[in-house]
Design an enzyme around this catalytic site. Structure first.
Site, PDB file in Angstrom:
ATOM      1  N   ALA A   1      -0.498  32.386  29.161  1.00 48.34           N
ATOM      2  CA  ALA A   1      -0.982  33.282  28.388  1.00 48.34           C
ATOM      3  C   ALA A   1      -2.234  34.027  28.952  1.00 48.34           C
ATOM      4  O   ALA A   1      -3.329  34.103  28.562  1.00 48.34           O
ATOM      5  CB  ALA A   1      -1.641  32.587  26.954  1.00 48.34           C
ATOM      6  N   GLY A   2      -2.076  34.075  30.482  1.00 48.39           N
ATOM      7  CA  GLY A   2      -2.928  34.586  31.095  1.00 48.39           C
ATOM      8  C   GLY A   2      -2.797  36.300  31.073  1.00 48.39           C
ATOM      9  O   GLY A   2      -2.400  36.761  30.181  1.00 48.39           O
TER      10      GLY A   2
ATOM     11  N   VAL B   1      -0.813  38.218  32.658  1.00 49.73           N
ATOM     12  CA  VAL B   1       0.563  38.939  32.587  1.00 49.73           C
ATOM     13  C   VAL B   1       1.269  38.320  31.105  1.00 49.73           C
ATOM     14  O   VAL B   1       1.675  39.078  30.080  1.00 49.73           O
ATOM     15  CB  VAL B   1       1.525  38.520  33.682  1.00 49.73           C
ATOM     16  CG1 VAL B   1       2.658  39.021  33.385  1.00 49.73           C
ATOM     17  CG2 VAL B   1       0.805  39.306  34.944  1.00 49.73           C
TER      18      VAL B   1
ATOM     19  N   LYS C   1       9.963  46.077  44.648  1.00 47.47           N
ATOM     20  CA  LYS C   1       8.549  45.719  44.349  1.00 47.47           C
ATOM     21  C   LYS C   1       8.242  44.554  45.713  1.00 47.47           C
ATOM     22  O   LYS C   1       7.175  44.318  45.901  1.00 47.47           O
ATOM     23  CB  LYS C   1       8.462  44.928  43.027  1.00 47.47           C
ATOM     24  CG  LYS C   1       7.045  44.245  42.536  1.00 47.47           C
ATOM     25  CD  LYS C   1       6.825  43.879  41.398  1.00 47.47           C
ATOM     26  CE  LYS C   1       5.603  43.318  41.110  1.00 47.47           C
ATOM     27  NZ  LYS C   1       5.441  42.769  39.652  1.00 47.47           N
TER      28      LYS C   1
END
Length: 310
Positions: free
Chosen positions: A8-9, A11, A186
Protein backbone atom coordinates in the site's frame (compact mmCIF):
# COMPACT_ATOMS: atom_id res chain seq x y z
CA UNK A 1 -13.95 -9.63 -8.41
CA UNK A 2 -12.07 -9.92 -5.13
CA UNK A 3 -8.75 -8.08 -5.34
CA UNK A 4 -5.65 -8.54 -3.19
CA UNK A 5 -3.18 -5.65 -3.41
CA UNK A 6 0.33 -6.57 -2.31
CA UNK A 7 1.62 -3.35 -0.77
CA UNK A 8 0.00 0.00 0.00
CA UNK A 9 2.84 2.33 -0.95
CA UNK A 10 2.77 4.98 -3.65
CA UNK A 11 1.87 2.52 -6.44
CA UNK A 12 -0.23 -0.13 -4.69
CA UNK A 13 -1.88 2.41 -2.44
CA UNK A 14 -2.83 4.67 -5.32
CA UNK A 15 -4.16 2.07 -7.76
CA UNK A 16 -5.69 -0.09 -5.03
CA UNK A 17 -7.19 2.93 -3.29
CA UNK A 18 -8.74 4.27 -6.47
CA UNK A 19 -10.11 0.80 -7.20
CA UNK A 20 -11.68 0.64 -3.74
CA UNK A 21 -13.00 4.17 -4.15
CA UNK A 22 -14.76 3.04 -7.35
CA UNK A 23 -16.58 0.30 -5.45
CA UNK A 24 -14.42 -2.77 -6.04
CA UNK A 25 -13.83 -5.41 -3.36
CA UNK A 26 -10.22 -4.65 -2.37
CA UNK A 27 -8.00 -6.02 0.40
CA UNK A 28 -4.44 -4.81 1.07
CA UNK A 29 -1.74 -7.29 2.14
CA UNK A 30 0.71 -5.16 4.12
CA UNK A 31 3.47 -5.36 6.72
CA UNK A 32 2.57 -4.71 10.38
CA UNK A 33 3.95 -1.15 10.53
CA UNK A 34 2.08 0.00 7.45
CA UNK A 35 -1.06 -1.82 8.64
CA UNK A 36 -1.00 0.05 11.95
CA UNK A 37 -0.66 3.41 10.21
CA UNK A 38 -3.52 2.63 7.85
CA UNK A 39 -5.75 1.62 10.76
CA UNK A 40 -5.01 4.87 12.57
CA UNK A 41 -5.37 7.38 9.74
CA UNK A 42 -6.79 5.50 6.78
CA UNK A 43 -5.41 5.32 3.27
CA UNK A 44 -4.84 8.95 2.27
CA UNK A 45 -4.45 10.02 -1.36
CA UNK A 46 -3.54 13.56 -2.36
CA UNK A 47 -3.96 14.10 -6.08
CA UNK A 48 -4.86 16.64 -8.78
CA UNK A 49 -7.61 14.14 -9.66
CA UNK A 50 -9.19 14.52 -6.23
CA UNK A 51 -8.20 13.69 -2.67
CA UNK A 52 -9.45 10.60 -0.85
CA UNK A 53 -9.34 9.15 2.66
CA UNK A 54 -10.37 5.50 2.70
CA UNK A 55 -10.71 2.83 5.36
CA UNK A 56 -9.04 -0.14 3.69
CA UNK A 57 -9.58 -3.81 4.42
CA UNK A 58 -6.24 -5.13 5.65
CA UNK A 59 -4.69 -8.58 5.63
CA UNK A 60 -1.46 -8.83 7.64
CA UNK A 61 1.45 -10.69 6.08
CA UNK A 62 1.50 -14.24 7.43
CA UNK A 63 -2.27 -14.34 8.02
CA UNK A 64 -4.03 -17.68 7.58
CA UNK A 65 -5.45 -18.39 4.15
CA UNK A 66 -9.16 -17.89 3.57
CA UNK A 67 -11.20 -17.78 0.38
CA UNK A 68 -8.84 -17.37 -2.60
CA UNK A 69 -8.76 -14.01 -4.32
CA UNK A 70 -9.70 -13.57 -7.97
CA UNK A 71 -6.84 -11.22 -8.81
CA UNK A 72 -3.61 -10.14 -7.13
CA UNK A 73 -1.91 -6.84 -7.92
CA UNK A 74 1.83 -7.03 -7.15
CA UNK A 75 3.40 -3.62 -6.56
CA UNK A 76 6.61 -4.47 -4.69
CA UNK A 77 10.18 -3.60 -5.64
CA UNK A 78 12.18 -6.29 -7.39
CA UNK A 79 14.42 -6.83 -4.36
CA UNK A 80 11.32 -7.72 -2.30
CA UNK A 81 9.89 -10.16 -4.85
CA UNK A 82 10.81 -13.37 -3.02
CA UNK A 83 9.08 -12.13 0.13
CA UNK A 84 6.08 -11.04 -1.95
CA UNK A 85 5.78 -14.47 -3.56
CA UNK A 86 5.78 -16.12 -0.14
CA UNK A 87 3.24 -13.62 1.20
CA UNK A 88 0.64 -14.01 -1.56
CA UNK A 89 1.00 -17.76 -2.16
CA UNK A 90 -1.45 -18.86 0.60
CA UNK A 91 -4.17 -16.60 -0.82
CA UNK A 92 -4.19 -17.89 -4.40
CA UNK A 93 -6.62 -20.28 -6.00
CA UNK A 94 -6.21 -22.28 -9.18
CA UNK A 95 -7.87 -19.50 -11.20
CA UNK A 96 -6.31 -16.47 -9.48
CA UNK A 97 -4.84 -13.97 -11.94
CA UNK A 98 -1.54 -12.37 -10.90
CA UNK A 99 -0.96 -8.89 -12.31
CA UNK A 100 2.59 -7.67 -11.56
CA UNK A 101 3.47 -3.98 -11.94
CA UNK A 102 7.19 -4.37 -11.26
CA UNK A 103 9.76 -2.64 -13.44
CA UNK A 104 11.62 -4.57 -16.12
CA UNK A 105 11.03 -8.16 -17.23
CA UNK A 106 13.11 -10.42 -15.03
CA UNK A 107 10.35 -10.88 -12.46
CA UNK A 108 8.19 -12.71 -15.01
CA UNK A 109 10.51 -15.73 -14.96
CA UNK A 110 10.47 -15.88 -11.15
CA UNK A 111 6.69 -15.54 -10.93
CA UNK A 112 6.19 -18.18 -13.61
CA UNK A 113 8.51 -20.56 -11.77
CA UNK A 114 6.53 -20.02 -8.57
CA UNK A 115 2.97 -20.02 -9.92
CA UNK A 116 2.98 -21.28 -13.52
CA UNK A 117 2.70 -19.49 -16.85
CA UNK A 118 -1.09 -19.37 -16.99
CA UNK A 119 -1.55 -17.46 -13.74
CA UNK A 120 0.81 -14.59 -14.56
CA UNK A 121 -0.35 -11.65 -16.67
CA UNK A 122 1.84 -8.88 -17.99
CA UNK A 123 1.45 -5.32 -16.78
CA UNK A 124 3.01 -1.88 -16.61
CA UNK A 125 2.00 1.25 -14.78
CA UNK A 126 2.87 4.88 -15.38
CA UNK A 127 2.49 7.17 -12.39
CA UNK A 128 4.43 9.91 -10.66
CA UNK A 129 3.76 9.42 -6.96
CA UNK A 130 5.55 9.25 -3.64
CA UNK A 131 4.82 8.72 0.04
CA UNK A 132 4.66 11.85 2.18
CA UNK A 133 6.10 12.15 5.70
CA UNK A 134 2.85 11.05 7.33
CA UNK A 135 2.49 8.04 5.05
CA UNK A 136 0.07 9.74 2.68
CA UNK A 137 0.22 8.99 -1.05
CA UNK A 138 1.10 12.08 -3.05
CA UNK A 139 0.18 11.74 -6.71
CA UNK A 140 2.08 14.33 -8.72
CA UNK A 141 1.36 15.63 -12.20
CA UNK A 142 1.85 12.55 -14.44
CA UNK A 143 -1.58 11.11 -15.37
CA UNK A 144 -1.77 7.58 -13.90
CA UNK A 145 -2.09 4.75 -16.40
CA UNK A 146 -2.20 0.97 -16.01
CA UNK A 147 -1.75 -1.37 -18.99
CA UNK A 148 -2.27 -5.13 -18.72
CA UNK A 149 -2.85 -8.22 -20.80
CA UNK A 150 -2.11 -11.85 -21.54
CA UNK A 151 1.58 -12.50 -22.11
CA UNK A 152 0.72 -14.88 -24.95
CA UNK A 153 -1.09 -12.03 -26.70
CA UNK A 154 -4.71 -11.51 -27.62
CA UNK A 155 -7.62 -11.11 -25.24
CA UNK A 156 -9.29 -13.36 -22.68
CA UNK A 157 -12.32 -13.51 -20.41
CA UNK A 158 -10.21 -12.70 -17.34
CA UNK A 159 -8.64 -9.66 -19.00
CA UNK A 160 -12.10 -8.42 -19.92
CA UNK A 161 -13.29 -9.01 -16.33
CA UNK A 162 -10.31 -7.09 -14.94
CA UNK A 163 -10.90 -4.27 -17.43
CA UNK A 164 -14.54 -4.00 -16.31
CA UNK A 165 -13.47 -3.69 -12.65
CA UNK A 166 -10.78 -1.12 -13.41
CA UNK A 167 -12.80 1.03 -15.80
CA UNK A 168 -14.66 3.18 -13.17
CA UNK A 169 -11.48 4.03 -11.22
CA UNK A 170 -9.72 7.41 -11.41
CA UNK A 171 -6.89 6.28 -13.65
CA UNK A 172 -6.63 5.21 -17.25
CA UNK A 173 -6.71 1.42 -17.60
CA UNK A 174 -5.82 -0.15 -20.95
CA UNK A 175 -6.19 -3.84 -21.82
CA UNK A 176 -3.49 -4.68 -24.35
CA UNK A 177 -3.31 -7.49 -26.87
CA UNK A 178 0.49 -7.05 -27.03
CA UNK A 179 1.50 -6.43 -23.42
CA UNK A 180 5.09 -7.59 -23.94
CA UNK A 181 5.60 -4.74 -26.39
CA UNK A 182 4.38 -2.30 -23.75
CA UNK A 183 6.65 -3.89 -21.14
CA UNK A 184 9.71 -3.80 -23.40
CA UNK A 185 9.12 -0.12 -24.20
CA UNK A 186 8.95 0.79 -20.53
CA UNK A 187 12.01 -1.38 -19.84
CA UNK A 188 13.87 0.48 -22.60
CA UNK A 189 12.92 3.89 -21.21
CA UNK A 190 13.56 2.97 -17.59
CA UNK A 191 16.95 1.34 -18.17
CA UNK A 192 18.04 4.43 -20.08
CA UNK A 193 16.74 6.84 -17.43
CA UNK A 194 18.22 4.83 -14.56
CA UNK A 195 21.54 4.34 -16.32
CA UNK A 196 21.81 8.01 -17.23
CA UNK A 197 20.83 9.58 -13.93
CA UNK A 198 22.64 7.07 -11.72
CA UNK A 199 25.89 7.23 -13.68
CA UNK A 200 25.84 11.03 -13.79
CA UNK A 201 24.29 11.45 -10.32
CA UNK A 202 21.92 14.15 -11.50
CA UNK A 203 18.49 14.71 -12.99
CA UNK A 204 17.74 14.88 -16.71
CA UNK A 205 17.88 18.68 -16.89
CA UNK A 206 21.19 18.92 -15.03
CA UNK A 207 22.73 16.34 -17.34
CA UNK A 208 21.40 18.03 -20.49
CA UNK A 209 22.64 21.45 -19.38
CA UNK A 210 26.07 19.94 -18.70
CA UNK A 211 26.28 18.71 -22.30
CA UNK A 212 25.04 15.16 -21.74
CA UNK A 213 22.15 15.03 -24.23
CA UNK A 214 24.27 13.01 -26.64
CA UNK A 215 25.03 10.48 -23.92
CA UNK A 216 21.31 10.15 -23.20
CA UNK A 217 20.57 9.50 -26.87
CA UNK A 218 23.42 6.98 -27.11
CA UNK A 219 22.09 5.08 -24.08
CA UNK A 220 18.61 5.05 -25.60
CA UNK A 221 20.08 3.68 -28.83
CA UNK A 222 21.69 0.84 -26.87
CA UNK A 223 18.55 -0.19 -25.01
CA UNK A 224 16.40 0.17 -28.13
CA UNK A 225 18.78 -2.08 -30.07
CA UNK A 226 18.44 -4.78 -27.39
CA UNK A 227 14.64 -4.52 -27.54
CA UNK A 228 14.69 -4.73 -31.33
CA UNK A 229 16.94 -7.80 -31.26
CA UNK A 230 14.47 -9.39 -28.82
CA UNK A 231 11.64 -8.81 -31.30
CA UNK A 232 10.08 -5.83 -29.53
CA UNK A 233 11.69 -2.79 -31.12
CA UNK A 234 10.22 0.44 -29.70
CA UNK A 235 7.74 2.24 -31.91
CA UNK A 236 8.79 5.49 -33.57
CA UNK A 237 6.36 7.64 -31.59
CA UNK A 238 7.62 6.17 -28.32
CA UNK A 239 11.28 6.70 -29.27
CA UNK A 240 10.68 10.30 -30.27
CA UNK A 241 8.83 11.12 -27.03
CA UNK A 242 11.39 9.29 -24.88
CA UNK A 243 14.36 11.00 -26.52
CA UNK A 244 12.73 14.36 -25.94
CA UNK A 245 12.00 13.51 -22.31
CA UNK A 246 15.57 12.37 -21.65
CA UNK A 247 17.23 15.44 -23.16
CA UNK A 248 14.98 18.24 -21.85
CA UNK A 249 17.21 20.85 -20.16
CA UNK A 250 14.26 22.04 -18.03
CA UNK A 251 13.40 18.59 -16.70
CA UNK A 252 13.78 17.63 -13.04
CA UNK A 253 13.06 13.95 -13.73
CA UNK A 254 15.37 11.35 -12.25
CA UNK A 255 15.08 7.62 -11.78
CA UNK A 256 13.85 6.28 -8.46
CA UNK A 257 17.02 4.19 -8.54
CA UNK A 258 19.05 7.37 -8.07
CA UNK A 259 16.92 8.29 -5.05
CA UNK A 260 17.64 4.81 -3.66
CA UNK A 261 21.37 5.36 -4.16
CA UNK A 262 21.31 8.75 -2.50
CA UNK A 263 19.48 7.49 0.58
CA UNK A 264 21.76 4.46 0.91
CA UNK A 265 19.03 1.88 0.28
CA UNK A 266 18.77 -1.22 -1.90
CA UNK A 267 18.28 -0.72 -5.64
CA UNK A 268 16.83 -2.53 -8.62
CA UNK A 269 20.18 -2.23 -10.40
CA UNK A 270 20.58 -5.93 -11.15
CA UNK A 271 16.91 -6.28 -12.13
CA UNK A 272 16.97 -3.33 -14.57
CA UNK A 273 20.51 -2.43 -15.67
CA UNK A 274 22.12 -5.82 -15.12
CA UNK A 275 19.33 -7.62 -16.94
CA UNK A 276 19.49 -5.21 -19.90
CA UNK A 277 23.23 -5.85 -20.21
CA UNK A 278 22.72 -9.63 -19.93
CA UNK A 279 20.02 -9.63 -22.59
CA UNK A 280 22.23 -7.54 -24.86
CA UNK A 281 25.07 -10.02 -24.41
CA UNK A 282 22.82 -12.98 -25.20
CA UNK A 283 21.64 -11.21 -28.35
CA UNK A 284 25.13 -9.99 -29.39
CA UNK A 285 24.11 -6.35 -28.94
CA UNK A 286 26.86 -4.18 -27.37
CA UNK A 287 25.73 -1.94 -24.50
CA UNK A 288 28.90 -0.23 -23.20
CA UNK A 289 27.22 2.78 -21.60
CA UNK A 290 24.50 0.75 -19.88
CA UNK A 291 27.20 -1.70 -18.78
CA UNK A 292 29.13 1.17 -17.19
CA UNK A 293 26.02 2.28 -15.33
CA UNK A 294 25.27 -1.29 -14.23
CA UNK A 295 28.84 -1.63 -12.92
CA UNK A 296 28.53 1.67 -11.09
CA UNK A 297 25.40 0.51 -9.25
CA UNK A 298 26.84 -2.97 -8.64
CA UNK A 299 29.88 -1.44 -6.93
CA UNK A 300 27.56 0.62 -4.75
CA UNK A 301 25.56 -2.51 -3.84
CA UNK A 302 28.77 -4.40 -2.98
CA UNK A 303 29.94 -1.61 -0.70
CA UNK A 304 26.50 -1.37 0.87
CA UNK A 305 26.53 -5.11 1.53
CA UNK A 306 29.98 -4.93 3.08
CA UNK A 307 28.88 -2.14 5.43
CA UNK A 308 25.87 -4.18 6.56
CA UNK A 309 28.10 -7.16 7.36
CA UNK A 310 30.68 -5.07 9.24
Amino acid sequence: MRWLILGAGSVGGYFGGRLQEAGADVTFLVRPGRAQLLREQGLVIESPDGAARLQPKLLPTGAAAGQPFDAVLLTCKAYDLDAAIAAVAPHLGSATAILPLLNGLLHLDRLEAAFGFERVLGGVCHISATLGPAGEIRHLDLPPRLVFGERAGGGSDRVRAIAADLAPAKFKSVPSEDILQEMWEKFTMLATLAGLTCLMRGNVGEIARAGGAGIARAMLNETSAVAAAAGHGPRDKFLEATAQRLTDPASTVQASMLRDLERGGPTEGAHILGDMVARGGNLSVPTPLIEAAACHVAVYEARRGARKEA
